[in-house]
Design a protein around this motif. Structure first.
Motif, PDB file in Angstrom:
ATOM      1  N   THR A 199       0.814  -1.212   0.000  1.00 13.23           N
ATOM      2  CA  THR A 199       0.000   0.000   0.000  1.00 13.23           C
ATOM      3  C   THR A 199       0.850   1.267   0.000  1.00 13.23           C
ATOM      4  O   THR A 199       1.755   1.417   0.811  1.00 13.23           O
TER       5      THR A 199
ATOM      6  N   HIS B 229       1.948   5.169   0.502  1.00  7.85           N
ATOM      7  CA  HIS B 229       1.700   6.210   1.491  1.00  7.85           C
ATOM      8  C   HIS B 229       2.209   7.557   0.987  1.00  7.85           C
ATOM      9  O   HIS B 229       2.811   7.629  -0.087  1.00  7.85           O
TER      10      HIS B 229
ATOM     11  N   GLY C 141       6.567  10.689   9.214  1.00  9.04           N
ATOM     12  CA  GLY C 141       5.421   9.843   9.538  1.00  9.04           C
ATOM     13  C   GLY C 141       4.698  10.346  10.770  1.00  9.04           C
ATOM     14  O   GLY C 141       5.099  11.349  11.373  1.00  9.04           O
TER      15      GLY C 141
ATOM     16  N   MET D 171       8.405   8.657   7.288  1.00 14.57           N
ATOM     17  CA  MET D 171       7.229   7.829   7.020  1.00 14.57           C
ATOM     18  C   MET D 171       7.670   6.577   6.269  1.00 14.57           C
ATOM     19  O   MET D 171       8.342   6.659   5.246  1.00 14.57           O
TER      20      MET D 171
ATOM     21  N   LYS E  50       6.500   2.152   5.696  1.00 19.03           N
ATOM     22  CA  LYS E  50       5.571   1.099   6.104  1.00 19.03           C
ATOM     23  C   LYS E  50       6.186   0.192   7.157  1.00 19.03           C
ATOM     24  O   LYS E  50       5.488  -0.387   7.967  1.00 19.03           O
TER      25      LYS E  50
ATOM     26  N   THR F  53       2.337   5.426   8.718  1.00 21.05           N
ATOM     27  CA  THR F  53       2.026   6.007   7.411  1.00 21.05           C
ATOM     28  C   THR F  53       0.621   6.611   7.333  1.00 21.05           C
ATOM     29  O   THR F  53      -0.265   6.257   8.100  1.00 21.05           O
ATOM     30  N   ILE F  54       0.466   7.509   6.377  1.00 20.26           N
ATOM     31  CA  ILE F  54      -0.860   7.936   5.925  1.00 20.26           C
ATOM     32  C   ILE F  54      -0.990   7.384   4.510  1.00 20.26           C
ATOM     33  O   ILE F  54      -0.194   7.718   3.633  1.00 20.26           O
ATOM     34  N   GLU F  55      -1.967   6.518   4.319  1.00 22.06           N
ATOM     35  CA  GLU F  55      -2.122   5.877   3.011  1.00 22.06           C
ATOM     36  C   GLU F  55      -2.808   6.803   2.015  1.00 22.06           C
ATOM     37  O   GLU F  55      -3.631   7.625   2.389  1.00 22.06           O
TER      38      GLU F  55
ATOM     39  N   CYS G 168      -6.880   5.095   1.244  1.00 20.30           N
ATOM     40  CA  CYS G 168      -7.756   4.432   2.211  1.00 20.30           C
ATOM     41  C   CYS G 168      -9.097   5.169   2.212  1.00 20.30           C
ATOM     42  O   CYS G 168      -9.231   6.228   1.599  1.00 20.30           O
TER      43      CYS G 168
ATOM     44  N   ARG H 169      -6.927   8.171  11.284  1.00 19.66           N
ATOM     45  CA  ARG H 169      -5.468   8.211  11.266  1.00 19.66           C
ATOM     46  C   ARG H 169      -4.956   9.606  11.615  1.00 19.66           C
ATOM     47  O   ARG H 169      -4.062   9.776  12.427  1.00 19.66           O
TER      48      ARG H 169
END
Ligand code: ADP
Ligand code: TRP
Length: 320
Positions: A12, A14, A184, A190, A192, A197-199, A202, A210
């Motif tokens: 995924t 980020h 992060g 940041m 994984k 993380t901020i995806e 999502c 988050r």
């Protein structure tokens, strides 16, 4: 001038991946011809599930197409669909000194972490050199972490040319030094592997949760914050809302802007920043044949270049 980048299908995406790697690579499309491939052979040293490999590859293709990789302008394919790269790997491996590979940071780091190395991990830089040299690449935009791999690619190309005569184009790295390291949620880089993380893609609720969950200090909203530039939300706002970020920073510095409101603003700007990409992603996902068509067309175009360069290499080395 040809630019080439390999995309590791690593799950995924980020904000760090987006601002650090993806956006600069996609912007390169405006400067000239771009070749992008999904590095699935490279994933074989880390992923051992066939279904996971397929799924990651399709996922990353979807994400890059949604974020602006334009198949009308660029060549986009899956590495293993042009297996000529393996033949070139062998040929290049035979002019690559062991010592060069033994000095590779990525290999040394992984073995130091206790990962028991296989030949693929050791030979990774040779495959990467083949990725680049097979397409007469001029420029390779990469993060700082890949700098040594690019130096090795150049060394291998030069060694081949010295051995067999001028055959391979020696590429230039384009190291993204101006791209800041995206912090992060815990203030570290940041990543994984740090779970901070901020995806990118999502859903709204998860993104809100988050961002609203970012831990800040206990100073009251009214209190001036002379260190506002170091605030995590401000740093991320500078990326997703560059026009508004300095206003938030000034308000935070002066006192009067609460952390809750700041985080709410960060959530809204982040959500809106990716709105167009989200829409595009849903459109692509709704047309299951689209990714296959793009990659098939890309494979044909990549293969035409690969065959011609490999032919040149074979003739130079007496493999014809
Ligand atoms: P992760 O650290 O999450 O495993 P990767 O190593 O897969 O990320 O990163 C892929 C690319 O994304 C890297 O080459 C790097 O250039 C970029 N990147 C990753 N994290 C960041 C970050 N926090 N800030 C800037 N760029 C990043
Ligand atoms: N090793 C690169 C990474 O981990 C991915 C990659 C593979 C690549 N082959 C490449 C990047 C060729 C640039 C050119 O990010």
């Amino acid at each position: 001038m040809r630019t080439l980048t390999g995309i590791t299908p690593s799950g995924t995406l980020h904000l760090g991946n987006y601002f650090g790697a993806m956006r600069p690579a996609i912007e390169a499309q405006t400067r000239g011809e771009c070749f992008y491939f999904i590095a699935d052979y490279h994933s074989m040293t880390a992923v051992f599930g066939p279904e996971e490999r397929r799924k990651n590859g399709r996922g990353i293709a979807l994400d890059w197409l949604a974020c602006g990789l334009d198949p009308a302008r660029s060549v986009f394919w899956r590495q293993s669909d042009v297996p000529e790269v393996c033949e070139l790997t062998w040929i290049l491996g035979s002019v690559t000194p062991m010592g060069l590979l033994e000095r590779a940071h990525s290999y040394k780091d992984k073995t130091a972490k206790g990962i028991s190395p296989n030949f693929g991990l050791f030979a990774y830089p040779v495959l990467m050199a083949a990725d680049i040299l097979l397409y007469d690449t001029n420029v390779v935009p990469v993060g700082q972490d890949q700098k040594q791999h690019l130096e090795m690619t150049r060394d291998i190309a030069i060694k081949f040319n010295q051995t067999y005569g001028e055959t391979l184009v020696v590429p230039e790295p384009e190291i993204r030094e101006d791209v800041a390291v995206v912090p992060g949620l815990d203030g570290q880089k940041m990543s994984k592997s740090y779970g901070n993380t901020i995806e990118l893609f999502c859903d709204e609720k998860a993104l809100k949760k988050r961002i609203m969950g970012i831990v800040m200090d206990s100073r009251s909203p009214a209190e001036p914050k002379p260190d506002a530039d170091r605030n995590l939300a401000i740093q991320i706002l500078k990326l997703v809302a560059p026009a508004q970020a300095s206003d938030y920073e000034a308000r935070l510095r002066a006192g009067g802007l609460g952390y809750g409101d700041l985080k709410k603003a960060l959530f809204e700007h982040t959500w809106n920043f990716f709105a167009a990409a989200r829409t595009r992603r849903a459109e692509i996902a709704a047309d299951p044949g689209y990714i296959d068509r793009v990659l098939k067309d890309g494979t044909e175009r990549a293969r035409a270049v690969a065959s011609s360069v490999l032919g040149r290499v074979r003739r130079a080395a007496g493999l014809d």
